[in-house]
Design a protein around this motif. Sequence first.
Motif, PDB file in Angstrom:
ATOM      1  N   GLY A 196      35.938  19.611 146.520  1.00 21.79           N
ATOM      2  CA  GLY A 196      37.064  19.788 145.418  1.00 21.79           C
ATOM      3  C   GLY A 196      37.952  18.261 145.554  1.00 21.79           C
ATOM      4  N   THR A 197      38.409  18.204 144.234  1.00 26.40           N
ATOM      5  CA  THR A 197      39.311  16.919 144.157  1.00 26.40           C
ATOM      6  C   THR A 197      40.492  17.274 142.998  1.00 26.40           C
ATOM      7  N   PHE A 198      41.499  16.547 143.132  1.00 26.41           N
ATOM      8  CA  PHE A 198      42.845  16.633 142.204  1.00 26.41           C
ATOM      9  C   PHE A 198      42.214  15.551 141.153  1.00 26.41           C
ATOM     10  N   ASP A 199      42.418  15.789 140.033  1.00 24.03           N
ATOM     11  CA  ASP A 199      42.295  14.707 138.833  1.00 24.03           C
ATOM     12  C   ASP A 199      44.034  14.614 138.535  1.00 24.03           C
ATOM     13  N   PHE A 200      44.423  13.344 138.586  1.00 21.50           N
ATOM     14  CA  PHE A 200      45.673  13.241 138.352  1.00 21.50           C
ATOM     15  C   PHE A 200      45.791  12.821 136.647  1.00 21.50           C
ATOM     16  N   SER A 240      42.356  18.641 148.195  1.00 21.03           N
ATOM     17  CA  SER A 240      42.029  16.985 147.803  1.00 21.03           C
ATOM     18  C   SER A 240      42.296  16.145 148.860  1.00 21.03           C
ATOM     19  N   ASN A 241      42.048  14.803 149.088  1.00 20.67           N
ATOM     20  CA  ASN A 241      42.617  13.736 149.505  1.00 20.67           C
ATOM     21  C   ASN A 241      43.307  12.879 148.510  1.00 20.67           C
ATOM     22  N   VAL A 242      44.663  12.961 148.585  1.00 19.91           N
ATOM     23  CA  VAL A 242      45.547  12.256 147.700  1.00 19.91           C
ATOM     24  C   VAL A 242      46.140  11.050 148.137  1.00 19.91           C
ATOM     25  N   PRO A 243      46.886  10.217 147.397  1.00 19.57           N
ATOM     26  CA  PRO A 243      47.791   9.194 148.042  1.00 19.57           C
ATOM     27  C   PRO A 243      48.643   9.511 149.068  1.00 19.57           C
ATOM     28  N   ASP A 244      48.464   9.172 150.121  1.00 18.94           N
ATOM     29  CA  ASP A 244      49.538   9.229 151.434  1.00 18.94           C
ATOM     30  C   ASP A 244      49.240  10.527 152.063  1.00 18.94           C
ATOM     31  N   GLY A 245      47.951  11.251 151.904  1.00 19.94           N
ATOM     32  CA  GLY A 245      47.853  12.399 152.518  1.00 19.94           C
ATOM     33  C   GLY A 245      46.689  13.145 152.167  1.00 19.94           C
ATOM     34  N   VAL A 246      46.662  14.410 152.684  1.00 17.70           N
ATOM     35  CA  VAL A 246      45.483  15.444 152.349  1.00 17.70           C
ATOM     36  C   VAL A 246      46.406  16.527 151.815  1.00 17.70           C
ATOM     37  N   ASN A 286      50.302  26.381 150.441  1.00 18.39           N
ATOM     38  CA  ASN A 286      50.084  24.957 150.144  1.00 18.39           C
ATOM     39  C   ASN A 286      50.606  24.001 151.248  1.00 18.39           C
ATOM     40  N   SER A 287      49.844  23.137 151.536  1.00 14.28           N
ATOM     41  CA  SER A 287      50.298  22.088 152.593  1.00 14.28           C
ATOM     42  C   SER A 287      49.891  20.668 152.079  1.00 14.28           C
ATOM     43  N   PHE A 288      50.710  19.676 152.754  1.00 16.35           N
ATOM     44  CA  PHE A 288      50.736  18.352 152.318  1.00 16.35           C
ATOM     45  C   PHE A 288      50.856  17.523 153.789  1.00 16.35           C
ATOM     46  N   GLY A 289      49.691  17.181 153.940  1.00 21.44           N
ATOM     47  CA  GLY A 289      49.672  16.039 155.545  1.00 21.44           C
ATOM     48  C   GLY A 289      50.024  17.079 156.498  1.00 21.44           C
ATOM     49  N   GLY A 290      49.523  18.386 156.546  1.00 21.70           N
ATOM     50  CA  GLY A 290      49.882  19.274 157.619  1.00 21.70           C
ATOM     51  C   GLY A 290      51.189  20.087 157.303  1.00 21.70           C
ATOM     52  N   THR A 291      51.676  19.855 156.580  1.00 21.54           N
ATOM     53  CA  THR A 291      53.528  20.491 156.268  1.00 21.54           C
ATOM     54  C   THR A 291      53.444  21.222 155.294  1.00 21.54           C
ATOM     55  N   SER A 292      53.906  22.475 155.300  1.00 22.48           N
ATOM     56  CA  SER A 292      53.714  23.500 154.285  1.00 22.48           C
ATOM     57  C   SER A 292      54.853  22.952 153.162  1.00 22.48           C
ATOM     58  N   ILE A 293      54.302  23.425 151.752  1.00 23.01           N
ATOM     59  CA  ILE A 293      55.170  22.844 150.579  1.00 23.01           C
ATOM     60  C   ILE A 293      55.893  24.145 150.050  1.00 23.01           C
ATOM     61  N   ASP A 294      56.916  23.748 149.632  1.00 27.94           N
ATOM     62  CA  ASP A 294      57.687  24.811 148.962  1.00 27.94           C
ATOM     63  C   ASP A 294      57.501  24.716 147.382  1.00 27.94           C
ATOM     64  N   PHE A 295      57.149  26.081 147.055  1.00 20.79           N
ATOM     65  CA  PHE A 295      56.501  26.238 145.703  1.00 20.79           C
ATOM     66  C   PHE A 295      57.667  25.962 144.693  1.00 20.79           C
ATOM     67  N   ASP A 296      58.850  26.121 144.666  1.00 19.15           N
ATOM     68  CA  ASP A 296      59.778  26.202 143.860  1.00 19.15           C
ATOM     69  C   ASP A 296      59.948  24.495 143.406  1.00 19.15           C
ATOM     70  N   ASN A 297      59.823  23.632 144.513  1.00 18.05           N
ATOM     71  CA  ASN A 297      60.303  22.342 144.285  1.00 18.05           C
ATOM     72  C   ASN A 297      58.828  21.483 143.841  1.00 18.05           C
ATOM     73  N   ARG A 331      51.271  20.007 140.606  1.00 14.81           N
ATOM     74  CA  ARG A 331      52.029  18.941 140.983  1.00 14.81           C
ATOM     75  C   ARG A 331      51.913  18.784 142.578  1.00 14.81           C
ATOM     76  N   VAL A 332      51.558  17.661 143.142  1.00 10.47           N
ATOM     77  CA  VAL A 332      51.705  17.279 144.482  1.00 10.47           C
ATOM     78  C   VAL A 332      52.278  15.804 144.670  1.00 10.47           C
ATOM     79  N   ASN A 333      53.259  15.754 145.570  1.00 13.38           N
ATOM     80  CA  ASN A 333      53.915  14.663 145.872  1.00 13.38           C
ATOM     81  C   ASN A 333      54.206  13.900 144.587  1.00 13.38           C
ATOM     82  N   GLY A 334      54.863  14.834 143.745  1.00 12.68           N
ATOM     83  CA  GLY A 334      55.461  14.240 142.373  1.00 12.68           C
ATOM     84  C   GLY A 334      54.468  13.847 141.318  1.00 12.68           C
ATOM     85  N   LEU A 335      53.081  14.016 141.567  1.00 10.16           N
ATOM     86  CA  LEU A 335      52.118  13.765 140.534  1.00 10.16           C
ATOM     87  C   LEU A 335      51.616  14.735 139.751  1.00 10.16           C
ATOM     88  N   ASN A 336      51.323  15.066 138.641  1.00  3.38           N
ATOM     89  CA  ASN A 336      50.663  16.068 137.949  1.00  3.38           C
ATOM     90  C   ASN A 336      49.121  15.921 138.075  1.00  3.38           C
TER      91      ASN A 336
END
Length: 351
Positions: A196-200, A240-246, A286-297, A331-336
């Motif tokens: 799988g991958t993310f299409d920004f 997906s592998n994304v800029p600055d992490g997975v 959801n996690s980014f770089g091994g850290t859980s991500i807050d759904f709301d934000n 969204r992930v890391n501020g990117l749609n």
Amino acid sequence: GTAMVIELAKHFAALENKLKRSIIFICFDAEESGLHGAYHFVANPPVPLNQIKLMFSLDMVGMLNTYKGLDIKGIGLLSGGLNVFQEAAKAQGIKLKDTSAKVEQQTDTAPFGNVGIPAVHVFTGLVSPYHKPTDKCDLLEYDGMERIEKLMIRAISELGNMPELKPDDNISVDKIIAGGKKPFFYFGLTLQNGWGTFDFTDEFFRGRSTYTGALGTSMQFRLSKNFRLVNHLLLDLNGSNVPDGVARRLSFTAPVMLQIASSDASNDFFRVYGNLGAFYRYNFFNSFGGTSIDFDNDFRNEEWGMSVGLGVQIMKFDVYYNYRRSLSQNRVNGLNFQDINQVVGVSYRLF
């Protein structure tokens, strides 16, 4: 089976044993590679098919004693047929086992049943060294074969002199064709593996692909001989592998697709199909770089999109390819982005 066909033909060829009805004796070729001989006969019959009232397939009749009985699967389709065989079996001391009203699909009865002709599989089971080089003639139970031949002579003689042979009044032609009416609902388990991958969507790049996999259930609802509604309920690992992490997500994913397939009317053991539909996904971790991500934000917990695929069914197994693309944005890391998954799946039907 071939030897018994020859012996029966020898018996009924004698003038004193001729019946009011005609009998065709035939040994079909290429049964193992797809019932080709029997299908060719049905497609090119020497007499009109509507004149053929009954068919017997003597496929493996050499192990009566070891099997402790005789199957005559399909005899329940013929009006009065079971009574005839019960009396003939009683005279030979043979126990009748499978006397169901269903055409066997794994032998030469199938092409006849598929056109509405009651077709009976005469069978002593898989108790020989089936499909092995050790299946030698000295293992055959010739005394049992002789008793089966006498049973068949008596039953065929009575049926061949009846003024009318017809399906049982309580059984529709649909019960004969393709071994009985098809189930409406099928249920099984499925496993998917792929990437799988993310299409920004607002950027000029996609994320690099990473492993995706899913485990769940597979349900099919038969709408007709060519159409089914397919629903998977999946525990889905994607990301997906994304800029600055997975980025990784654990989701419940539910594709619902219309399946268009080769007909299952004549053979429900091999089908080729395509699927087209949509899916709903609920992301619960959801996690980014091994850290859980807050759904709301950042991440949204719900998505939907399109799902298409191709596959083949072989007996109870399905092997398929699915392409899923979300049409809603996340969204992930501020990117749609929109998520893309490509998987190869294997399903096993439980019922």
